[in-house]
Scaffold this active site. Structure first.
Site, PDB file in Angstrom:
ATOM      1  CE  LYS A   1      -1.852   3.041   2.582  1.00  0.00           C
ATOM      2  NZ  LYS A   1      -1.932   4.098   1.570  1.00  0.00           N
TER       3      LYS A   1
ATOM      4  CB  CYS B   1      12.587  10.532   7.685  1.00  0.00           C
ATOM      5  SG  CYS B   1      13.495   9.228   6.900  1.00  0.00           S
TER       6      CYS B   1
ATOM      7  CD  GLU C   1      13.205   5.289   8.266  1.00  0.00           C
ATOM      8  OE1 GLU C   1      13.508   5.983   9.270  1.00  0.00           O
ATOM      9  OE2 GLU C   1      12.996   5.767   7.150  1.00  0.00           O
TER      10      GLU C   1
ATOM     11  CD  GLU D   1       9.835  14.052  10.576  1.00  0.00           C
ATOM     12  OE1 GLU D   1       8.813  13.428  10.899  1.00  0.00           O
ATOM     13  OE2 GLU D   1      10.793  13.527   9.959  1.00  0.00           O
TER      14      GLU D   1
HETATM   15  C1  UN1 Z   1      17.779   9.463   1.985  1.00  0.00           C
HETATM   16  O1  UN1 Z   1      18.081  10.316   2.797  1.00  0.00           O
HETATM   17  O2  UN1 Z   1      18.261   9.432   0.854  1.00  0.00           O
HETATM   18  O3  UN1 Z   1      11.647   8.838   4.307  1.00  0.00           O
HETATM   19  C2  UN1 Z   1      16.842   8.372   2.329  1.00  0.00           C
HETATM   20  C3  UN1 Z   1      12.836   9.173   4.322  1.00  0.00           C
HETATM   21  C4  UN1 Z   1      13.843   8.077   4.598  1.00  0.00           C
HETATM   22  C5  UN1 Z   1      14.741   7.820   3.452  1.00  0.00           C
HETATM   23  C6  UN1 Z   1      15.844   8.793   3.326  1.00  0.00           C
HETATM   24  N1  UN1 Z   1      13.156   6.877   4.938  1.00  0.00           N
HETATM   25  O4  UN1 Z   1      13.156  10.318   4.109  1.00  0.00           O
END
Ligand code: UN1
Length: 492
Positions: A184, A293, A259, A391
């Site tokens: 999804k 992130c 994550e 964030e």
């Molecule tokens: C990156 O910094 O190239 O959602 C990868 C995000 C992370 C992946 C970052 N899971 O920004």
């Protein structure tokens, strides 16, 4: 035009992919996609799936499970290798779609597609590597094995900010280790998802091994986590959704991998190469319009070099050119949606209200009604401010003056998050100290906070993630389980 696409009015309708067929959702509802660089431009429609559609996808995955597991991992890897080639061939088209759906620059979406191909090749090779260990047994004549076996049906729930690479870095290991997948994607990037799923179909994946369900997480997220035939859930996205998945997965006995968010600091010390540090703090904060992130969102700068560093940061920020990500020469696109636009501009306002010094940017731009926000740099921020703690997921960074390295480290660590952190210094001693004591999953010495390589573990600690890390050899932990086998050959 690809034959798998149905049509609604003049724009294209993109379907679910269940059990090897492109099918409509049972709701009859469609979601319309608009270009964030020009919100009057419709990109197409995607299906809005129901719980019933997801149940069908899970059933299909379950039914495909035995056959997929029975295929040798070398042959499964061969399908991934083909998928890498096809993805590379179609990289321009898929990248263009992703740019139109979520706004980041073509160079960024194309880079993502190529990164996807490289992840597929890495995991294709994984199909040729060891699948277990032979251990000594205490009993004479006995062979003791620890064999890696698939976990079962994997639900992959992925975000809109990396619509190509993140799904692939979850699905490639899931598949090569023998697990069928129900995927999804973030609703905002559903069209890109259909094109990625088509790559796998054309690479020869058997029916039911990969199923794509488009729609709203609020409607179909829970069933993906709680269904009796799902064995493991891998999720990248917000902390709020992640906590819900953790709760549901724990209650129903599923394996999970989360994550989540970050509030990634850069520490800039007086012995650093300040040009490098300023460039990489700006890059870290502004690449992908800050929607990573891993983005740099706060920087702790030694007081002795603070003013000089501020000057250099402004100089780099001033080089950024804003516009439609499909246009040549643009270095920053719009944010992905009206929702992101409102959230980020809300934080910029909070920064001003809470007394941070606006050093650069801070305004919105009206280009074709797109969701454009200037690269925004706050100075003299303090530890209590919202822009330093929460964030933002947009092109905003807060700079703070600190007395010394110790204060910088203490403040960098004083957060619920623990994804990535950077230190800029020429001191081997401080670099090593930071490497050992910064509370994150990924440390950069003289590098920007973002970035990932397929062969290295990716993920955070504290509230930034839970479960085994993604990518590299860590993926084996999540997508397989150990089966211990004892063999006694001498029966007479
Ligand atoms: C990156 O910094 O190239 O959602 C990868 C995000 C992370 C992946 C970052 N899971 O920004």
């Amino acid at each position: 035009m690809n034959e798998y696409l149905g049509r609604v009015n003049i724009v294209t309708n993109y379907l679910n992919f269940i059990n090897g067929e492109w099918v409509s959702a049972s709701s009859g509802e469609k979601h319309e996609h608009f270009n964030p660089a020009n919100p009057s431009e419709s990109i197409g429609f995607t299906e809005v799936s129901t719980v019933g559609d997801v149940e069908k996808a899970i059933e299909a995955a379950k039914a495909a499970s035995a056959g997929w597991k029975a295929m040798s991992s070398v042959n499964r890897g061969e399908i991934l290798r083909k998928a890498a080639d096809i993805l590379e061939e179609r990289a321009d088209d898929i990248a263009k779609t992703a740019t139109q759906e979520m706004g980041k620059r073509f160079i960024e979406t194309k880079g993502e597609a190529l990164r996807g191909a490289s992840i597929l090749r890495y995991y294709a090779q994984e199909g040729m590597r060891k699948k277990g260990e032979v251990l000594p047994s205490a009993a004479n004549g006995t062979t003791l094995l620890a064999v890696r076996v698939p976990v079962g049906v994997v639900a992959a729930i992925t975000p809109w900010n990396f619509p190509i690479a993140i799904p692939i870095w979850k699905m490639a290991p899931a598949l090569v280790f023998g697990n069928p997948v129900v995927w999804k994607p973030g609703q905002e990037t559903g069209i890109t998802a259909t094109k990625v799923a088509k790559v796998f179909e054309d690479a020869g994946l058997p029916a039911g091994v990969l199923n794509l369900v488009l729609g709203r997480g609020s409607v179909i997220g829970d069933v993906l986590t709680t269904h009796k035939d799902v064995a493991a859930v891998t999720f990248t996205g917000s902390n709020a959704v992640g906590q819900n998945i953790a709760k549901l997965a724990t209650a129903t006995g599923k394996k999970f991998q989360l994550e989540l968010g970050g509030k990634n600091p850069a520490v800039v010390l007086e012995d650093a190469n300040l040009d490098l540090a300023a460039r990489l703090v700006v890059d870290g904060a502004m690449k992908q319009t800050g929607q990573r992130c891993t983005a740099t969102s706060r920087a702790y700068v030694e007081a002795s070099i603070y003013d000089e560093f501020v000057e250099k940061v402004i100089e780099y920020a001033d080089k950024i050119t804003i516009g439609d990500g499909l246009q040549d020469g643009i270095t920053m696109g719009p944010v992905a949606s009206k929702k992101q636009f409102d959230t980020v501009t809300g934080y910029v306002q909070k920064g001003k209200d809470e007394g941070a010094e606006l050093l650069y940017g801070g305004s919105t731009l009206d280009i074709n009604g797109g969701y454009y926000i200037e690269p925004t740099i706050f100075g003299n921020a303090t530890h209590e401010m919202s822009i330093v703690n929460e964030e933002i997921f947009g092109p905003v960074v807060a700079l703070m003056k600190v007395a010394d390295y110790d204060e910088a480290l203490q403040k960098a660590n004083d957060t619920i998050y623990g994804l990535s952190a950077a230190v800029f210094t020429d001191s081997l001693e401080k670099a090593f100290h930071f490497m050992e004591n910064s509370e994150v999953g990924m440390v950069q010495i003289n590098g920007e906070t973002g970035g990932a390589e397929p062969q290295a573990p990716f993920g955070g600690i504290k509230s930034s993630g839970q479960g085994p890390k993604e990518q590299g050899q860590s993926a084996v932990e999540f997508f397989t389980t150990n089966k211990t086998v004892t063999i006694n050959p001498y029966t007479k």
